[in-house]
Design an enzyme around this catalytic site. Sequence first.
Site, PDB file in Angstrom:
ATOM      1  N   LYS A  51      -9.971 -18.279  25.133  1.00  0.00           N
ATOM      2  CA  LYS A  51      -9.353 -19.371  25.893  1.00  0.00           C
ATOM      3  C   LYS A  51     -10.417 -20.147  26.688  1.00  0.00           C
ATOM      4  O   LYS A  51     -10.340 -21.383  26.792  1.00  0.00           O
ATOM      5  CB  LYS A  51      -8.291 -18.790  26.832  1.00  0.00           C
ATOM      6  CG  LYS A  51      -7.659 -19.779  27.793  1.00  0.00           C
ATOM      7  CD  LYS A  51      -6.814 -20.848  27.107  1.00  0.00           C
ATOM      8  CE  LYS A  51      -6.262 -21.830  28.120  1.00  0.00           C
ATOM      9  NZ  LYS A  51      -5.487 -22.906  27.532  1.00  0.00           N
ATOM     10  N   SER A  91      -3.994 -17.761  31.811  1.00  0.00           N
ATOM     11  CA  SER A  91      -5.430 -17.922  31.531  1.00  0.00           C
ATOM     12  C   SER A  91      -6.175 -17.400  32.757  1.00  0.00           C
ATOM     13  O   SER A  91      -6.159 -18.051  33.798  1.00  0.00           O
ATOM     14  CB  SER A  91      -5.791 -19.390  31.342  1.00  0.00           C
ATOM     15  OG  SER A  91      -4.980 -19.980  30.361  1.00  0.00           O
ATOM     16  N   LYS A 113     -10.273 -24.045  37.790  1.00  0.00           N
ATOM     17  CA  LYS A 113     -10.166 -22.580  37.730  1.00  0.00           C
ATOM     18  C   LYS A 113     -10.748 -22.059  36.404  1.00  0.00           C
ATOM     19  O   LYS A 113     -11.545 -21.128  36.382  1.00  0.00           O
ATOM     20  CB  LYS A 113      -8.683 -22.225  37.881  1.00  0.00           C
ATOM     21  CG  LYS A 113      -8.306 -20.783  37.755  1.00  0.00           C
ATOM     22  CD  LYS A 113      -7.762 -20.401  36.413  1.00  0.00           C
ATOM     23  CE  LYS A 113      -6.519 -21.114  35.949  1.00  0.00           C
ATOM     24  NZ  LYS A 113      -5.987 -20.672  34.674  1.00  0.00           N
TER      25      LYS A 113
HETATM   26  P1  NAD Z   1       2.434 -23.276  37.261  1.00  0.00           P
HETATM   27  O1  NAD Z   1       1.712 -23.286  38.562  1.00  0.00           O
HETATM   28  O2  NAD Z   1       3.306 -24.432  36.886  1.00  0.00           O
HETATM   29  O3  NAD Z   1       3.353 -21.947  37.169  1.00  0.00           O
HETATM   30  C1  NAD Z   1       2.989 -20.691  37.677  1.00  0.00           C
HETATM   31  C2  NAD Z   1       4.251 -19.979  38.169  1.00  0.00           C
HETATM   32  O4  NAD Z   1       3.903 -18.665  38.636  1.00  0.00           O
HETATM   33  C3  NAD Z   1       4.930 -20.692  39.351  1.00  0.00           C
HETATM   34  O5  NAD Z   1       6.312 -20.872  39.079  1.00  0.00           O
HETATM   35  C4  NAD Z   1       4.692 -19.731  40.541  1.00  0.00           C
HETATM   36  O6  NAD Z   1       5.715 -19.783  41.516  1.00  0.00           O
HETATM   37  C5  NAD Z   1       4.646 -18.384  39.821  1.00  0.00           C
HETATM   38  N1  NAD Z   1       3.970 -17.309  40.551  1.00  0.00           N
HETATM   39  C6  NAD Z   1       2.765 -17.341  41.176  1.00  0.00           C
HETATM   40  N2  NAD Z   1       2.445 -16.126  41.659  1.00  0.00           N
HETATM   41  C7  NAD Z   1       3.478 -15.302  41.328  1.00  0.00           C
HETATM   42  C8  NAD Z   1       3.737 -13.910  41.537  1.00  0.00           C
HETATM   43  N3  NAD Z   1       2.860 -13.119  42.170  1.00  0.00           N
HETATM   44  N4  NAD Z   1       4.874 -13.398  41.034  1.00  0.00           N
HETATM   45  C9  NAD Z   1       5.780 -14.184  40.373  1.00  0.00           C
HETATM   46  N5  NAD Z   1       5.594 -15.502  40.157  1.00  0.00           N
HETATM   47  C10 NAD Z   1       4.454 -16.054  40.622  1.00  0.00           C
HETATM   48  O7  NAD Z   1       1.323 -23.024  36.153  1.00  0.00           O
HETATM   49  P2  NAD Z   1       1.418 -23.334  34.579  1.00  0.00           P
HETATM   50  O8  NAD Z   1       0.959 -24.723  34.322  1.00  0.00           O
HETATM   51  O9  NAD Z   1       2.728 -22.867  34.056  1.00  0.00           O
HETATM   52  O10 NAD Z   1       0.245 -22.395  34.047  1.00  0.00           O
HETATM   53  C11 NAD Z   1       0.382 -20.975  33.929  1.00  0.00           C
HETATM   54  C12 NAD Z   1      -0.849 -20.441  33.221  1.00  0.00           C
HETATM   55  O11 NAD Z   1      -0.932 -21.018  31.924  1.00  0.00           O
HETATM   56  C13 NAD Z   1      -2.165 -20.774  33.938  1.00  0.00           C
HETATM   57  O12 NAD Z   1      -3.041 -19.695  33.823  1.00  0.00           O
HETATM   58  C14 NAD Z   1      -2.665 -21.979  33.165  1.00  0.00           C
HETATM   59  O13 NAD Z   1      -4.078 -22.098  33.230  1.00  0.00           O
HETATM   60  C15 NAD Z   1      -2.180 -21.658  31.763  1.00  0.00           C
HETATM   61  N6  NAD Z   1      -1.975 -22.826  30.890  1.00  0.00           N
HETATM   62  C16 NAD Z   1      -1.374 -23.945  31.365  1.00  0.00           C
HETATM   63  C17 NAD Z   1      -1.215 -25.044  30.508  1.00  0.00           C
HETATM   64  C18 NAD Z   1      -0.566 -26.325  30.991  1.00  0.00           C
HETATM   65  O14 NAD Z   1      -0.676 -27.337  30.285  1.00  0.00           O
HETATM   66  N7  NAD Z   1       0.090 -26.344  32.134  1.00  0.00           N
HETATM   67  C19 NAD Z   1      -1.658 -24.979  29.175  1.00  0.00           C
HETATM   68  C20 NAD Z   1      -2.214 -23.804  28.706  1.00  0.00           C
HETATM   69  C21 NAD Z   1      -2.380 -22.712  29.575  1.00  0.00           C
END
Ligand code: NAD
Length: 294
Positions: free
Chosen positions: A170, A95, A238
């Site tokens: 979104k 997102s 964010k």
């Molecule tokens: P998270 O922080 O748990 O996971 C993100 C991952 O990306 C981490 O493992 C991190 O190490 C990795 N990362 C960061 N920069 C990187 C790079 N340059 N190269 C490779 N890996 C990298 O976040 P999340 O909760 O999994 O959320 C991910 C996305 O999904 C976000 O945009 C969030 O807004 C969206 N989202 C999350 C949820 C939720 O409930 N958690 C629901 C819907 C959407």
Amino acid sequence: MKLGFIGLGIMGKPMAKNLLKAGHELVVYDIVTKNVEDVVQAGAVAANSGKEVAQQCKIVITMLPNSPHVKTAVMGDNGILEGAVEGSIIVDMSSIAPLASQEICKACQEKGVKMLDAPVSGGEPKAIDGSLSIMVGGDQKVFNEVYDILMAMGASAVHCGDIGAGNITKLANQVVVALNIAAVSEAFMLSTKAGVDPEKVFHAIRGGLAGSTVMNAKIPMIMEGNFKPGFKVDLHIKDLNNALETGHSVGAPLPMTSAVMEMLQVLHANGSGADDHSAIAKYYEKLADLEIRS
Ligand code: NAD
């Protein structure tokens, strides 16, 4: 099919596992090595960079926190674009700001690489059971090409328009969710403070017009005082930041979003940034000096 997957956090890990379950081969990468282990144990192959992933797979999925992370992963040193070839497809399921999606897509197009923005709704539970709602922006033909892959992770995948339209959709979703959690918290504080058991209120109103998916998911957590994420307060900050910026740029005032943004800022300042966004209830609990408990 052989697919790349970059970003194996709360969401990415179960989504990647569902692609493995659907029979795809996966090449994966995350900057945090321990986040890769679980998915490798489930059958994926680890790579050392986005470039390496893209060299091995024509379709690469990203699931990263925010716009700067996606820019680095796609356009940075050893990033996806260094390994991608003409005709490769990047499906960014993070997102992020819609304008960032458009900027990244432009850089992709310069290399003949196609890109979709395909953020999701549903959180970790729906990522685990493969029933996410997926909202997609970009070329309809590319959407059709990856539809079955998306449906291995989701219950629905809807093409919403040109690149950026997925993330605009979104943002609308995130405004509804944030305001809904605030409304539920405010209402349950009213009834609890006035002496009615919140459990009874929940059962009495959940089937009526006030009922919502948000209420069903968050009120049980709030009544237990369980604010383990789920979706973190800082990630919702964010998203609302991106919503406010986008709203201002298109002339759509968002007065209620601004109000809830300030509640989230209070939580962040008080050390709750890594709590689930249902912690908005904690903001009300502090104001009223009472916990919402059965
Ligand atoms: P998270 O922080 O748990 O996971 C993100 C991952 O990306 C981490 O493992 C991190 O190490 C990795 N990362 C960061 N920069 C990187 C790079 N340059 N190269 C490779 N890996 C990298 O976040 P999340 O909760 O999994 O959320 C991910 C996305 O999904 C976000 O945009 C969030 O807004 C969206 N989202 C999350 C949820 C939720 O409930 N958690 C629901 C819907 C959407």
